[in-house]
Design a protein around this motif. Structure first.
Motif, PDB file in Angstrom:
ATOM      1  N   THR A  35      17.805  11.963   4.218  1.00 26.92           N
ATOM      2  CA  THR A  35      17.277  12.827   3.166  1.00 26.92           C
ATOM      3  C   THR A  35      16.087  13.586   3.748  1.00 26.92           C
ATOM      4  OG1 THR A  35      15.858  11.021   2.383  1.00 26.92           O
ATOM      5  CG2 THR A  35      17.989  11.299   1.281  1.00 26.92           C
ATOM      6  N   MET A  36      15.577  14.545   3.013  1.00 24.56           N
ATOM      7  CA  MET A  36      14.412  15.307   3.469  1.00 24.56           C
ATOM      8  C   MET A  36      13.162  14.795   2.764  1.00 24.56           C
ATOM      9  SD  MET A  36      15.709  17.331   5.694  1.00 24.56           S
ATOM     10  CE  MET A  36      14.352  18.479   6.050  1.00 24.56           C
ATOM     11  N   ARG A  37      12.056  14.787   3.506  1.00 21.28           N
ATOM     12  CA  ARG A  37      10.786  14.350   2.952  1.00 21.28           C
ATOM     13  C   ARG A  37       9.696  15.337   3.360  1.00 21.28           C
ATOM     14  NH1 ARG A  37       9.087   8.129   2.944  1.00 21.28           N
ATOM     15  NH2 ARG A  37      11.008   8.217   1.696  1.00 21.28           N
ATOM     16  N   GLN A  38       8.862  15.719   2.393  1.00 17.69           N
ATOM     17  CA  GLN A  38       7.790  16.663   2.671  1.00 17.69           C
ATOM     18  C   GLN A  38       6.702  15.993   3.496  1.00 17.69           C
ATOM     19  OE1 GLN A  38       8.465  19.745   1.617  1.00 17.69           O
ATOM     20  NE2 GLN A  38       6.705  20.577   2.764  1.00 17.69           N
ATOM     21  N   GLN A  39       6.312  16.633   4.593  1.00 16.98           N
ATOM     22  CA  GLN A  39       5.261  16.127   5.463  1.00 16.98           C
ATOM     23  C   GLN A  39       4.329  17.282   5.786  1.00 16.98           C
ATOM     24  OE1 GLN A  39       4.392  13.199   6.380  1.00 16.98           O
ATOM     25  NE2 GLN A  39       2.827  13.747   7.858  1.00 16.98           N
ATOM     26  N   GLY A  40       3.247  17.377   5.003  1.00 16.48           N
ATOM     27  CA  GLY A  40       2.376  18.526   5.149  1.00 16.48           C
ATOM     28  C   GLY A  40       3.129  19.788   4.765  1.00 16.48           C
ATOM     29  N   PRO A  41       3.031  20.849   5.576  1.00 15.86           N
ATOM     30  CA  PRO A  41       3.741  22.092   5.246  1.00 15.86           C
ATOM     31  C   PRO A  41       5.231  22.039   5.584  1.00 15.86           C
ATOM     32  CG  PRO A  41       2.534  22.341   7.292  1.00 15.86           C
ATOM     33  CD  PRO A  41       2.170  20.985   6.762  1.00 15.86           C
ATOM     34  N   PRO A  88       8.462   2.311   8.456  1.00 19.99           N
ATOM     35  CA  PRO A  88       7.482   3.254   9.006  1.00 19.99           C
ATOM     36  C   PRO A  88       7.458   4.630   8.344  1.00 19.99           C
ATOM     37  CG  PRO A  88       9.449   3.331  10.337  1.00 19.99           C
ATOM     38  CD  PRO A  88       9.744   2.397   9.168  1.00 19.99           C
ATOM     39  N   LEU A  89       8.125   4.786   7.205  1.00 19.49           N
ATOM     40  CA  LEU A  89       8.200   6.114   6.600  1.00 19.49           C
ATOM     41  C   LEU A  89       6.953   6.418   5.785  1.00 19.49           C
ATOM     42  CD1 LEU A  89      11.964   6.273   5.562  1.00 19.49           C
ATOM     43  CD2 LEU A  89      10.881   6.944   7.720  1.00 19.49           C
ATOM     44  N   THR A  90       5.816   6.383   6.453  1.00 18.71           N
ATOM     45  CA  THR A  90       4.539   6.732   5.836  1.00 18.71           C
ATOM     46  C   THR A  90       4.060   8.067   6.405  1.00 18.71           C
ATOM     47  OG1 THR A  90       3.200   5.649   7.548  1.00 18.71           O
ATOM     48  CG2 THR A  90       3.965   4.274   5.710  1.00 18.71           C
ATOM     49  N   ALA A  91       3.154   8.710   5.697  1.00 16.46           N
ATOM     50  CA  ALA A  91       2.686  10.033   6.119  1.00 16.46           C
ATOM     51  C   ALA A  91       2.063   9.996   7.512  1.00 16.46           C
ATOM     52  CB  ALA A  91       1.678  10.578   5.109  1.00 16.46           C
ATOM     53  N   PHE A  92       1.252   8.968   7.779  1.00 14.91           N
ATOM     54  CA  PHE A  92       0.562   8.889   9.071  1.00 14.91           C
ATOM     55  C   PHE A  92       1.560   8.647  10.210  1.00 14.91           C
ATOM     56  CE2 PHE A  92      -2.334   6.305  11.996  1.00 14.91           C
ATOM     57  CZ  PHE A  92      -2.868   7.431  12.594  1.00 14.91           C
TER      58      PHE A  92
END
Length: 402
Positions: free
Chosen positions: A34-40, A189-193
């Motif tokens: 799936t797609m996940r927003q990461q910043g822009p 590990p699917l965290t923003a950092f």
């Protein structure tokens, strides 16, 4: 298989990934991205499907202490429960049960949460330290399994962590230090950092979730995609004679998976994120695994590659394969195009995939140009599985059906 009188059997298997919990034989049209927003930017990720996510949420509500546990720990518990149930251990709890779980990063989500809390307020929760140590992954699995008389061991050796855990379990079983082991790997590990870190390395896939974004063996561009998951195995040492007697009591033949060996390799290179073009650590790990199994390279029918979709990593593993197997290369396959790279859980999920290949004698063909073998070219009797990670670590395992 090797001539050892004592066999390490996989009595049960449990897995959780972007493919759910029901094995790894989906149609080629249904990878778990799936797609996940990461910043822009929006990035493809291999997250749990909705039904499996519900199971994980329900698990977190089953015990008051579980509500604080990191997602990595819950994934490990969910997979371990499946393995124990398949092994039938609940009805035979008398043997010493030890636990060995690998995780590259451990309690990633809880660590980031508590660190953010500290930066924001200047204070942190009392439970922050025990909930974010790597050791709490194995200890909570042991707690949930009802172990009161065995060791609880956590391992971190980047993306080969699960095989470090399994190798430790094999050694302990052969030494008589435990009667049973729950061993494997888990990672959330699917965290923003963490996603930002993978982006910073310049290896993340440019493809959309619907475009098969992780493409092992496809060459450039790099198509690394981060995923989450866990796989845990119920391991037990059984003599050949005892296995034969067990078979005699069975109404129908039940194949058993034998973990013949786990081998390790290391190459001391200056870049801790890189590897040599020849994949020396892969070569060492494969040769050790073959030697431990008393197995000639020609006896390997298929290899489940580490192959994360990075051009340099993929190429180095192929070079190592040629060095070990010569011109008689076995079939090669990978599950990362279906469930992404799950870091410390990846080796365990690859081993579970190898069991699936042995059981079904098949695998799905990737729908993109790649050097992966589209379908088995021979009967699959013995499979070698590779794993590697940052720091020059590599590990390989040999598994067969008995």
């Amino acid at each position: 298989m090797s001539n050892r009188e004592e066999l390490i059997l996989l009595r049960g298997r449990g897995r959780v990934s972007a493919l759910g919990t029901n094995g790894q034989g989906p149609a080629a049209a249904s990878p778990g991205f799936t797609m996940r927003q990461q910043g822009p930017a929006a990035l493809p990720v291999a997250a749990l499907p909705q039904e499996t996510e519900k199971q994980l949420v329900a698990l977190g509500q089953q015990h008051a202490a579980y509500r604080q546990l990191d997602r990595t720990v819950l994934l490990a518990i969910l997979a371990a429960r499946q393995a124990s149930a398949q092994a039938g251990w609940a009805s035979h709890p008398e043997a010493t049960l030890a636990v060995s779980i690998g995780s590259s990063r451990g309690a990633t989500g809880r660590l980031e949460h508590h660190h953010h809390e500290f930066l924001t307020t200047g204070t942190t929760a009392v439970a922050a330290s025990p909930l974010t140590t790597l050791g709490n992954v194995a200890s909570w699995v042991a707690f949930d399994a009802g172990s009161t008389n065995g060791a609880a061991l956590s391992h971190s050796s980047t993306c080969s962590s699960a095989f470090q855990a399994l190798g430790n379990a094999v050694a302990w079983l052969r030494a008589g230090m435990a009667g049973r082991f729950l061993a494997g790997g888990a990672e959330a590990p699917l965290t923003a950092f963490t996603l930002a870190q993978m982006q910073a390395l310049g290896i993340y896939s440019p493809f959309e979730a619907t475009q098969f974004p992780c493409r092992p063996g496809a060459g450039k561009p790099s198509t690394f995609v981060l995923g989450e998951g866990a796989a845990v195995f119920a391991l037990e040492m059984v003599s050949r004679a005892a296995l034969q007697a067990e078979r005699a009591r069975q109404v129908s033949f039940q194949p058993a998976f034998c973990l013949e060996s786990v081998g390790f390799g290391f190459e001391a290179i200056s870049s801790k994120t890189g590897l040599s073009a020849q994949g020396h650590h892969f070569q060492a790990a494969m040769r050790m695994a073959l030697a431990q199994a008393d197995c000639a390279p020609a006896a390997i029918d298929a290899v489940v590659l580490h192959s994360p979709g990075t051009p340099a990593g993929d190429a180095a593993e192929r070079q190592a394969m040629r060095a070990v197997f010569g011109n008689n290369l076995p079939d090669i396959t990978s599950n990362k195009w279906l469930l992404g790279h799950t870091l410390g859980a990846s080796a365990a999920l690859s081993l579970d995939y190898a069991c699936q290949l042995l059981a079904t004698q098949s695998w799905p063909a990737p729908p993109f140009a790649t050097d992966l073998t589209p379908a088995p070219s021979r009967p699959i009797r013995r499979v070698l599985v590779n794993a590697a990670g940052f720091g020059g670590n590599a590990a390989s395992a040999v598994i067969s059906v008995v």
